[in-house]
Design a protein around this motif. Structure first.
Motif, PDB file in Angstrom:
ATOM      1  N   PRO A   1      15.241 -19.008  37.472  1.00 20.24           N
ATOM      2  CA  PRO A   1      15.511 -19.093  38.911  1.00 20.24           C
ATOM      3  C   PRO A   1      14.312 -19.590  39.705  1.00 20.24           C
ATOM      4  O   PRO A   1      13.163 -19.275  39.397  1.00 20.24           O
ATOM      5  N   GLY A   2      14.591 -20.391  40.712  1.00 21.40           N
ATOM      6  CA  GLY A   2      13.576 -20.804  41.662  1.00 21.40           C
ATOM      7  C   GLY A   2      13.784 -20.089  42.979  1.00 21.40           C
ATOM      8  O   GLY A   2      14.758 -19.351  43.164  1.00 21.40           O
ATOM      9  N   LYS A   3      12.865 -20.302  43.900  1.00 17.32           N
ATOM     10  CA  LYS A   3      12.974 -19.626  45.195  1.00 17.32           C
ATOM     11  C   LYS A   3      12.386 -20.494  46.291  1.00 17.32           C
ATOM     12  O   LYS A   3      11.382 -21.179  46.085  1.00 17.32           O
ATOM     13  N   ILE A   4      13.037 -20.462  47.446  1.00 16.49           N
ATOM     14  CA  ILE A   4      12.502 -21.078  48.660  1.00 16.49           C
ATOM     15  C   ILE A   4      12.266 -19.960  49.660  1.00 16.49           C
ATOM     16  O   ILE A   4      13.189 -19.247  50.050  1.00 16.49           O
ATOM     17  N   THR A   5      11.008 -19.795  50.051  1.00 17.66           N
ATOM     18  CA  THR A   5      10.686 -18.833  51.094  1.00 17.66           C
ATOM     19  C   THR A   5      10.317 -19.604  52.346  1.00 17.66           C
ATOM     20  O   THR A   5       9.384 -20.407  52.341  1.00 17.66           O
ATOM     21  N   LEU A   6      11.078 -19.387  53.387  1.00 20.67           N
ATOM     22  CA  LEU A   6      10.863 -20.062  54.670  1.00 20.67           C
ATOM     23  C   LEU A   6       9.954 -19.173  55.501  1.00 20.67           C
ATOM     24  O   LEU A   6      10.345 -18.083  55.911  1.00 20.67           O
TER      25      LEU A   6
ATOM     26  N   GLN B   1      25.381 -28.089  51.961  1.00 16.88           N
ATOM     27  CA  GLN B   1      25.980 -29.388  51.643  1.00 16.88           C
ATOM     28  C   GLN B   1      25.942 -29.676  50.145  1.00 16.88           C
ATOM     29  O   GLN B   1      26.779 -30.413  49.619  1.00 16.88           O
ATOM     30  N   ALA B   2      24.968 -29.084  49.455  1.00 16.44           N
ATOM     31  CA  ALA B   2      24.842 -29.269  48.010  1.00 16.44           C
ATOM     32  C   ALA B   2      25.656 -28.242  47.227  1.00 16.44           C
ATOM     33  O   ALA B   2      25.609 -28.211  45.997  1.00 16.44           O
ATOM     34  N   GLY B   3      26.401 -27.392  47.940  1.00 11.37           N
ATOM     35  CA  GLY B   3      27.250 -26.419  47.273  1.00 11.37           C
ATOM     36  C   GLY B   3      26.586 -25.093  46.976  1.00 11.37           C
ATOM     37  O   GLY B   3      27.141 -24.252  46.272  1.00 11.37           O
ATOM     38  N   TRP B   4      25.406 -24.846  47.549  1.00 13.83           N
ATOM     39  CA  TRP B   4      24.687 -23.598  47.296  1.00 13.83           C
ATOM     40  C   TRP B   4      25.426 -22.413  47.888  1.00 13.83           C
ATOM     41  O   TRP B   4      26.072 -22.509  48.942  1.00 13.83           O
ATOM     42  N   THR B   5      25.364 -21.276  47.196  1.00 13.97           N
ATOM     43  CA  THR B   5      25.830 -19.995  47.733  1.00 13.97           C
ATOM     44  C   THR B   5      24.740 -18.957  47.454  1.00 13.97           C
ATOM     45  O   THR B   5      23.872 -19.180  46.593  1.00 13.97           O
ATOM     46  N   PRO B   6      24.770 -17.818  48.113  1.00 12.29           N
ATOM     47  CA  PRO B   6      23.754 -16.790  47.853  1.00 12.29           C
ATOM     48  C   PRO B   6      23.745 -16.275  46.419  1.00 12.29           C
ATOM     49  O   PRO B   6      22.784 -15.624  46.000  1.00 12.29           O
TER      50      PRO B   6
ATOM     51  N   ASP C   1      21.237 -19.575  41.538  1.00 10.49           N
ATOM     52  CA  ASP C   1      19.933 -19.192  40.987  1.00 10.49           C
ATOM     53  C   ASP C   1      18.779 -19.443  41.954  1.00 10.49           C
ATOM     54  O   ASP C   1      17.701 -18.882  41.763  1.00 10.49           O
ATOM     55  N   ILE C   2      18.975 -20.303  42.928  1.00 10.19           N
ATOM     56  CA  ILE C   2      17.926 -20.516  43.921  1.00 10.19           C
ATOM     57  C   ILE C   2      18.014 -19.413  44.970  1.00 10.19           C
ATOM     58  O   ILE C   2      19.006 -19.295  45.693  1.00 10.19           O
ATOM     59  N   ALA C   3      16.987 -18.600  45.049  1.00 10.23           N
ATOM     60  CA  ALA C   3      16.932 -17.546  46.063  1.00 10.23           C
ATOM     61  C   ALA C   3      16.315 -18.111  47.343  1.00 10.23           C
ATOM     62  O   ALA C   3      15.459 -18.998  47.287  1.00 10.23           O
ATOM     63  N   VAL C   4      16.753 -17.605  48.470  1.00 11.15           N
ATOM     64  CA  VAL C   4      16.224 -18.035  49.762  1.00 11.15           C
ATOM     65  C   VAL C   4      15.843 -16.797  50.568  1.00 11.15           C
ATOM     66  O   VAL C   4      16.633 -15.854  50.692  1.00 11.15           O
ATOM     67  N   GLU C   5      14.634 -16.809  51.091  1.00  6.72           N
ATOM     68  CA  GLU C   5      14.158 -15.722  51.947  1.00  6.72           C
ATOM     69  C   GLU C   5      13.594 -16.317  53.229  1.00  6.72           C
ATOM     70  O   GLU C   5      12.886 -17.318  53.184  1.00  6.72           O
ATOM     71  N   VAL C   6      13.913 -15.714  54.345  1.00  5.56           N
ATOM     72  CA  VAL C   6      13.358 -16.122  55.634  1.00  5.56           C
ATOM     73  C   VAL C   6      12.351 -15.073  56.086  1.00  5.56           C
ATOM     74  O   VAL C   6      12.689 -13.891  56.215  1.00  5.56           O
TER      75      VAL C   6
END
Length: 330
Positions: free
Chosen positions: A9-14, A106-111, A114-119
């Motif tokens: 898994p990867g992650k994007i932290t904003l 738009q790329a079909g991502w959902t929570p 495997d890509i985690a997103v944190e704000v």
């Protein structure tokens, strides 16, 4: 075609950096940067946190390359990397959070992907600039960006006009740049249609940064002030004042209390709505209508839509009849 998700898994932290000084960043923001493999951001934002970046992959982008930053972040997260995508202020206030979510959706991502997103929130310019000039946000306020790079000007103008008419304290983001010089003049024109020329204004440039500059003005003299892309313009409401170099908007305690003694005015009670709050206003509205005031006249007096006045009176009548029927049955 959407690229396959990585095996790990990867992650994007904003990350919202706040006004810029590291001491004003949250602990979570600093930790998110420390945890990241890759830091992506506008070059000026990268410089603000340069001392936190040794050993990191750093990707700098120009001012208008917001979507490029998002695509870089998504690509690296798909490779299984932990990415910190940084913005000054709060990342969700005119920042990168919205563009990132739009691109992912738009790329079909959902929570569940495997890509985690944190704000990670940060202090937005409206808060940092307000702190430097006093307490201008103690009552209702809003923020409006004057940038028409992505928003149609009539939309911006309608928002400015509505906020001015509604007596909000208003923070103007992106008020002026080398190419966009007229927008602030048009904003002033719209505000002067509803506000006194002597309405206080504060202009804060580069809050909490090396070239911080604070200037007080009025709506009338606003265009003489030093305003640029790094400025935030705070326009007071009808109650805002400046005293001893501090800009203050009263919360409204004087409507209910004697400020010297703290005693409630006659007809008012601590912990209860004002006598002119919703219930009191509804009772007065119904009485005035019963005494011959038309819906149109009442709407004009209170500067509210006639449909709202009519619906409110109808609801008040229905509630009164229901209460009367209940009492009769008892």
């Amino acid at each position: 075609m959407t690229a396959p998700l990585p095996a790990r898994p990867g992650k994007i932290t904003l990350v919202g950096l706040g006004p810029g000084a590291i001491e004003h960043m949250s602990g979570r923001a600093r930790a998110a940067i420390a945890e990241a493999d890759t830091i992506i951001g506008y070059a000026a934002y990268i410089r603000l946190v340069a001392e936190l970046l040794p050993g990191k992959e750093v990707i700098k982008k120009a001012m208008t390359e917001e979507l490029d930053r998002v695509h870089e972040a998504v690509d690296r997260a798909r490779q299984g990397k932990n990415v910190a995508l940084i913005s000054s202020g709060d990342v969700g206030v005119y920042g990168m959070a919205g563009a990132t979510y739009e691109t992912l959706f738009q790329a079909g991502w959902t929570p569940d992907d495997d890509i985690a997103v944190e704000v990670v929130p940060g202090t937005s310019a409206i808060n940092s600039c307000a702190a430097l000039v006093g307490a201008p946000l103690t009552h209702d306020f809003c923020a409006i960006s004057l940038s028409d790079l992505l928003t149609h000007w009539p939309v911006i103008a309608r928002r400015l006009n509505a906020a001015a008419a509604a007596d909000f304290v208003v923070a103007l983001y992106n008020p002026k740049s080398g190419r966009r010089t007229r927008q602030i003049a048009e904003a002033r024109r719209l505000f002067l249609a509803h506000r006194r020329p002597e309405t206080p204004v504060a202009i804060v440039k580069s809050a909490y940064r090396a070239r911080q500059h604070i200037e007080f003005a009025t709506l009338d003299s606003l265009l003489d002030a030093d305003i640029g892309m790094l400025s935030t313009v705070l326009i007071g409401n009808s109650s805002t004042f400046i005293q001893h170099g501090r800009m203050v908007t009263p919360r409204g305690y004087a409507n209910k209390y004697e400020t010297a003694s703290g005693a409630a005015h006659r007809g008012e009670r601590a912990g209860h709505s004002l006598s002119s709050g919703l219930d009191g206003w509804l009772a007065a509205l119904r009485e005035e209508h019963a005494n011959g005031q038309s819906i149109a006249a009442l709407a004009s007096r209170f500067q509210l839509p006639p449909d709202y006045i009519a619906a409110t009176l109808a609801d008040a009548d229905e509630a009164l009849h229901a209460a009367s029927d209940t009492a009769h049955d008892a």
